[in-house]
Design an enzyme around this catalytic site. Structure first.
Site, PDB file in Angstrom:
ATOM      1  N   SER A   1      43.658  39.839  42.859  1.00 47.39           N
ATOM      2  CA  SER A   1      44.062  40.774  41.815  1.00 47.39           C
ATOM      3  C   SER A   1      44.527  42.110  42.368  1.00 47.39           C
ATOM      4  CB  SER A   1      42.903  41.002  40.837  1.00 47.39           C
ATOM      5  OG  SER A   1      41.747  41.445  41.527  1.00 47.39           O
TER       6      SER A   1
ATOM      7  N   ASP B   1      37.957  49.232  34.115  1.00 51.52           N
ATOM      8  CA  ASP B   1      36.819  48.336  34.335  1.00 51.52           C
ATOM      9  C   ASP B   1      35.873  48.826  35.425  1.00 51.52           C
ATOM     10  OD1 ASP B   1      38.308  47.882  36.609  1.00 51.52           O
ATOM     11  OD2 ASP B   1      38.495  45.720  36.334  1.00 51.52           O
TER      12      ASP B   1
ATOM     13  N   HIS C   1      38.530  47.673  39.627  1.00 53.68           N
ATOM     14  CA  HIS C   1      39.843  47.644  40.256  1.00 53.68           C
ATOM     15  C   HIS C   1      40.422  49.057  40.340  1.00 53.68           C
ATOM     16  CE1 HIS C   1      39.347  43.490  38.796  1.00 53.68           C
ATOM     17  NE2 HIS C   1      40.103  43.173  39.836  1.00 53.68           N
TER      18      HIS C   1
END
Length: 348
Positions: free
Chosen positions: A82, A244, A247
């Site tokens: 990611s 979040d 990240h």
């Protein structure tokens, strides 16, 4: 990096075994705390509640950047998890792929065609299909960001590194240059509390060092992403992390890309010439020494080099270390940083 839900291994036996390993470097006090096992398991449950699961996919960033420049486009591919995909941002231009492609096109004065094959939640084992897809577009340069999910899923480092090396060797055999951003230090993630944070840091650095040694041996270049890219992430978590808290944010990705871009340019043979004098902490080391030093210092580039015409010395493969600065818009480079590290203005 993907889902953080499996930050800690399940089961009392594994927790106790890990605790005994950690006690070697952290002392009896930590060992007594961690050895209960229940502390780790409780913190894992708390991390799952605190860090949300991945929701909407990151924005697509494929396309041609710098189309106004003459000549055929150079092809770049983004592979990994990611962090390579750009999860955590909402605009195409904020993804690391778009930032790198823009920076490359501006510095090379030629178009750059970007293909992103990175997958949210991917482990190193997932690189093979990404590489197979990438080879179809005949890339000139591949940037790989991977390792965080291997740590959270407790993939044995040797196994994770083997998958990464296979990817690097396959790309290099096809004539593609490879730059790997090594495993970030998950101990910098705020929702992960001590003593789990200390273990996450230890696991991350061990994997990052192993990645560096293997990638350089396979003909690639590495840049250590370290403690989530330096002191700014610890000092300004609200700005540098996404919603979040796991990240990077748009600014966080820009700081990471500012460290990666000079190495990408060097791998393509377009970086600044090697200087006669080097900054503090730079220079030639044996590869094992270079790998462990890079794992402790974010923004350190490691590449293979020669000493007196030889690739290897008594300590193994020779490696060159270079420091890369992490600084944002309007910031002043710190003493000892390299002059060719770009600011965010040079990327956006």
């Amino acid at each position: 990096m993907g889902d953080a839900g499996s930050v800690v291994p399940a089961g009392w036996r594994r927790a106790r075994r890990i605790a005994r390993m950690a006690a070697i470097g952290t002392g009896a006090t930590v060992a007594a705390t961690v050895a209960t096992g229940g502390v780790l398991l409780g913190q894992a449950r708390q991390a799952r509640r605190t860090i949300p699961m991945a929701e909407a996919p990151p924005p697509r960033c494929d396309g041609v950047y710098g189309a106004k420049f003459p000549g055929p486009p150079m092809t770049m591919v983004m592979l990994g998890d990611s962090s390579a995909a750009g999860y955590g941002v909402h605009r195409r231009r904020e993804t690391p792929g778009a930032l790198l492609a823009t920076g490359l096109s501006r510095r090379l004065h030629r178009p750059v065609r970007l293909h992103r094959y990175a997958v949210v939640g991917a482990l190193s084992a997932g690189l093979k299909p990404q590489v197979e897809s990438a080879l179809e577009v005949e890339p000139d340069i591949a940037v790989i960001l991977v390792g965080g999910n291997d740590v959270t899923n407790r993939t044995p480092p040797a196994l994770a590194v083997r998958y990464l090396v296979d990817a690097v060797r396959t790309l290099r055999a096809a004539g593609c240059e490879v730059v790997v951003g090594t495993c970030p230090d998950l101990g910098a993630i705020r929702p992960i509390q001590p003593p789990l944070r200390w273990l996450a840091r230890r696991w991350s650095r061990q994997l990052a060092a192993a990645q560096t040694m293997a990638v350089v041996e396979a003909g690639g270049w590495t840049v250590s992403l370290g403690d989530m890219l330096g002191p700014r992430f610890a000092a300004e978590p609200a700005r540098m992390f996404a919603w979040d808290r796991f990240h990077p944010s748009a600014e966080g990705y820009a700081v990471a890309t500012a460290a990666l871009l000079p190495t990408v340019l060097s791998a393509l043979g377009a970086g600044p010439e090697r200087r006669v004098t080097v900054a503090r902490g730079e220079g030639v080391r044996s590869l094992p020494e270079a790998a462990h030093e890079a794992a402790r210092h974010a923004g350190t580039e490691v590449s293979g080099t020669q000493v007196r015409g030889r690739d290897r010395g008594p300590g193994g493969r020779w490696a060159q270390l270079r420091r890369r600065a992490f600084f944002g818009v309007g910031a002043v480079p710190q003493p000892g940083t390299t002059a060719d590290s770009p600011t965010l203005e040079g990327l956006a």
